[in-house]
Design a protein around this motif. Structure first.
Motif, PDB file in Angstrom:
ATOM      1  N   ALA A   1      27.272  35.713  27.824  1.00 49.71           N
ATOM      2  CA  ALA A   1      26.081  36.171  28.544  1.00 49.71           C
ATOM      3  C   ALA A   1      26.379  36.336  30.031  1.00 49.71           C
ATOM      4  O   ALA A   1      25.978  37.333  30.649  1.00 49.71           O
ATOM      5  N   LEU A   2      27.077  35.372  30.616  1.00 44.84           N
ATOM      6  CA  LEU A   2      27.411  35.453  32.044  1.00 44.84           C
ATOM      7  C   LEU A   2      28.248  36.685  32.338  1.00 44.84           C
ATOM      8  O   LEU A   2      27.979  37.429  33.293  1.00 44.84           O
ATOM      9  N   LEU A   3      29.251  36.934  31.518  1.00 45.52           N
ATOM     10  CA  LEU A   3      30.129  38.085  31.728  1.00 45.52           C
ATOM     11  C   LEU A   3      29.338  39.393  31.673  1.00 45.52           C
ATOM     12  O   LEU A   3      29.483  40.258  32.558  1.00 45.52           O
TER      13      LEU A   3
ATOM     14  N   LEU B   1      36.073  35.981  39.516  1.00 44.21           N
ATOM     15  CA  LEU B   1      36.758  35.660  38.274  1.00 44.21           C
ATOM     16  C   LEU B   1      35.752  34.951  37.379  1.00 44.21           C
ATOM     17  O   LEU B   1      35.116  33.983  37.799  1.00 44.21           O
ATOM     18  N   VAL B   2      35.570  35.436  36.144  1.00 42.84           N
ATOM     19  CA  VAL B   2      34.591  34.861  35.224  1.00 42.84           C
ATOM     20  C   VAL B   2      35.325  34.142  34.095  1.00 42.84           C
ATOM     21  O   VAL B   2      36.133  34.739  33.383  1.00 42.84           O
ATOM     22  N   ALA B   3      35.048  32.844  33.943  1.00 44.50           N
ATOM     23  CA  ALA B   3      35.659  32.056  32.868  1.00 44.50           C
ATOM     24  C   ALA B   3      34.932  32.365  31.563  1.00 44.50           C
ATOM     25  O   ALA B   3      33.716  32.168  31.464  1.00 44.50           O
ATOM     26  N   VAL B   4      35.677  32.847  30.572  1.00 43.92           N
ATOM     27  CA  VAL B   4      35.069  33.278  29.307  1.00 43.92           C
ATOM     28  C   VAL B   4      35.750  32.575  28.138  1.00 43.92           C
ATOM     29  O   VAL B   4      36.932  32.804  27.870  1.00 43.92           O
TER      30      VAL B   4
ATOM     31  N   ASN C   1      31.932  43.081  41.003  1.00 50.11           N
ATOM     32  CA  ASN C   1      33.361  43.311  40.796  1.00 50.11           C
ATOM     33  C   ASN C   1      33.944  42.064  40.127  1.00 50.11           C
ATOM     34  O   ASN C   1      34.162  41.044  40.780  1.00 50.11           O
ATOM     35  N   ILE C   2      34.181  42.132  38.807  1.00 46.31           N
ATOM     36  CA  ILE C   2      34.583  40.940  38.066  1.00 46.31           C
ATOM     37  C   ILE C   2      35.851  41.184  37.248  1.00 46.31           C
ATOM     38  O   ILE C   2      36.179  42.314  36.880  1.00 46.31           O
TER      39      ILE C   2
ATOM     40  N   ARG D   1      39.014  43.736  33.009  1.00 45.90           N
ATOM     41  CA  ARG D   1      40.372  43.206  33.018  1.00 45.90           C
ATOM     42  C   ARG D   1      40.358  41.735  32.609  1.00 45.90           C
ATOM     43  O   ARG D   1      39.537  40.960  33.084  1.00 45.90           O
ATOM     44  N   LEU D   2      41.292  41.371  31.712  1.00 44.36           N
ATOM     45  CA  LEU D   2      41.321  40.003  31.175  1.00 44.36           C
ATOM     46  C   LEU D   2      42.645  39.329  31.492  1.00 44.36           C
ATOM     47  O   LEU D   2      43.717  39.918  31.358  1.00 44.36           O
ATOM     48  N   HIS D   3      42.565  38.051  31.888  1.00 41.36           N
ATOM     49  CA  HIS D   3      43.748  37.224  32.128  1.00 41.36           C
ATOM     50  C   HIS D   3      43.754  36.107  31.087  1.00 41.36           C
ATOM     51  O   HIS D   3      42.740  35.427  30.885  1.00 41.36           O
TER      52      HIS D   3
END
Length: 441
Positions: free
Chosen positions: A35-37, A24-27, A46-47, A78-80
């Motif tokens: 940049a991280l994403l 899970l990537v905090a954006v 797999n993010i 996919r975004l949460h």
């Protein structure tokens, strides 16, 4: 080594990510998280992305959310989304807006990670963030651990960008032709971190351009020193006591009592200033002296320092007649009348002469000044506190001790300890008042 290779090497060296993992990537929409994403997406991990809208900056908060939505749609990620009433939360819990947002953010991330069965949560802290944190902790006086900077892994939080600076991240995004949003609140020198970023660090750079790197190098050396110190203090703590109790004499005989107390109390809500105060006061502290953090309390008790989680105040229960009553969720008291003259030896049961007791009864914690006549005492009475001291009960246990009284305020039973002699069963007794305390565990 180029930008991407530096990050790849850092991830491998610190074992942060694995190809079979799910992350899970905090954006936020800022340069660092964007940049991280993109880096993790390009590398084939797999993010899924997560964005928090704290509703603190009006239109700008909506702009950030829309930007993140468009970014994730473009790259098929996919975004949460989560929305928070951060101001209300901060007021309710009496904390700063910054602390409230942090607590809400990380609580949401962890819950989402659990729900998705993700491996870890990736956040975009970088070298500049670590330098700011070190300087902040230096100002706060947090001790050696606060000067080791931000760590690559903390539980399920991983930070793959700690090996690069903010400028390197922005330059990489420019080469990619990728835009990002800027949080205008970061441009105002109001909170401590912003003052350091906008005012202090530029002055350090004027002194030497190597200031950030030198600070980080020192933090690395301090991390090794802290590890050595932790191992030594851990062995010392084991000789002095355990997680809940330390020998006061052994602590006072040490030349490093403050460091020992930091290691013992630092993760129990005690601030560095409070720990320093305790280290000074314990030499002359009297039995029963107490210090409290938000989560724990510490007290001096017969040559020991005792530590426990803070306990809620125990309630008062009024008992109008016989029956079974719930005192606390896991504690019940059963009150009944019997003609069976057999007396149980169970400490959680008391058999009294029913005709010497007047309802309603009251079950409550012991209070200062309570006196009773312990079963077997024929002259005078005894302070409950003295009786409990004779039983070698700790300060914490005394505070939790219950007593049962009747309608006249007469003490009937020091619960789990001893009935009162004035209501004992004798040759004239025809009915027994049977009291049974039932406690799960």
């Amino acid at each position: 080594m180029n930008f991407e290779s530096t990050i790849h090497r850092f991830i491998e060296d610190h074992h942060l990510l694995f190809r079979e993992g799910r992350y899970l990537v905090a954006v936020s929409g800022g340069a660092d998280s964007v940049a991280l994403l993109l880096l993790l997406k390009q590398d084939g991990y797999n993010i899924e992305a997560a964005h928090c809208n704290f509703h603190l900056r009006g239109e700008e908060s909506r702009r950030d959310e829309e930007f993140v939505k468009a970014l994730c749609t473009k790259h098929d990620i996919r975004l949460h989304l989560a929305h928070f009433d951060t101001k209300t939360y901060a007021e309710l819990h009496k904390m700063s807006i910054e602390m409230a947002a942090r607590e809400l953010r990380y609580r949401y991330f962890e819950q989402l990670r659990t729900d998705l069965q993700a491996t870890d949560i990736c956040v975009a802290h970088h070298q500049d963030d670590s330098v700011e944190t070190i300087l902040l902790n230096l100002l706060r006086g947090t001790g050696i651990h606060g000067l080791t900077g931000i760590h690559p892994r903390q539980g399920h939080i991983v930070r793959p960008l700690l090996c690069v600076s903010r400028k390197e991240i922005e330059n990489w995004l420019e080469r990619q032709g990728q835009d990002y949003v800027t949080d205008s609140s970061n441009l105002v020198a109001d909170v401590w971190r912003n003052k350091l970023r906008l005012n202090v660090i530029p002055q350090l750079l004027d002194i030497t351009p190597q200031a950030p790197r030198n600070i980080l190098n020192t933090a690395g050396l301090l991390a090794e020193t802290a590890q050595i110190a932790d191992e030594a203090i851990s062995k010392t703590l084991a000789r002095m006591g355990n997680d809940n109790s330390l020998s006061l004499n052994k602590l006072l005989s040490s030349d490093y009592r403050r460091s020992i107390l930091f290691a013992w109390l630092g993760k129990k809500g005690f601030s560095s200033a409070m720990i320093s105060q305790i280290a000074q006061q314990i030499e002359t502290a009297k039995n029963g002296s107490t210090w409290m953090s938000e989560t724990h309390e510490l007290c001096v008790d017969r040559g020991k320092l005792l530590l426990q989680e803070r306990q809620p105040t125990r309630p008062t229960l009024h008992i109008p007649e016989t029956g079974t009553y719930v005192y606390e969720p896991e504690v019940k008291i059963r009150v009944s009348i019997s003609t069976d003259m057999r007396i149980s030896r169970d400490v959680n049961m008391a058999s009294l002469d029913a005709d010497k007791v007047r309802f309603p009864l009251t079950l409550r914690p012991v209070q200062t000044g309570d006196r009773f006549v312990p079963l077997g005492m024929t002259h005078g009475s005894k302070l409950v506190s003295d009786y409990l001291t004779d039983r070698k009960m700790s300060v914490f246990s005394k505070r939790r001790q219950l007593i049962l009284t009747d309608a006249d305020g007469k003490e009937l039973w020091l619960v789990g300890q001893r009935p009162d002699n004035r209501v004992k069963i004798d040759g004239t007794t025809t009915r027994i008042l049977l009291l049974t305390l039932e406690a799960d565990g």
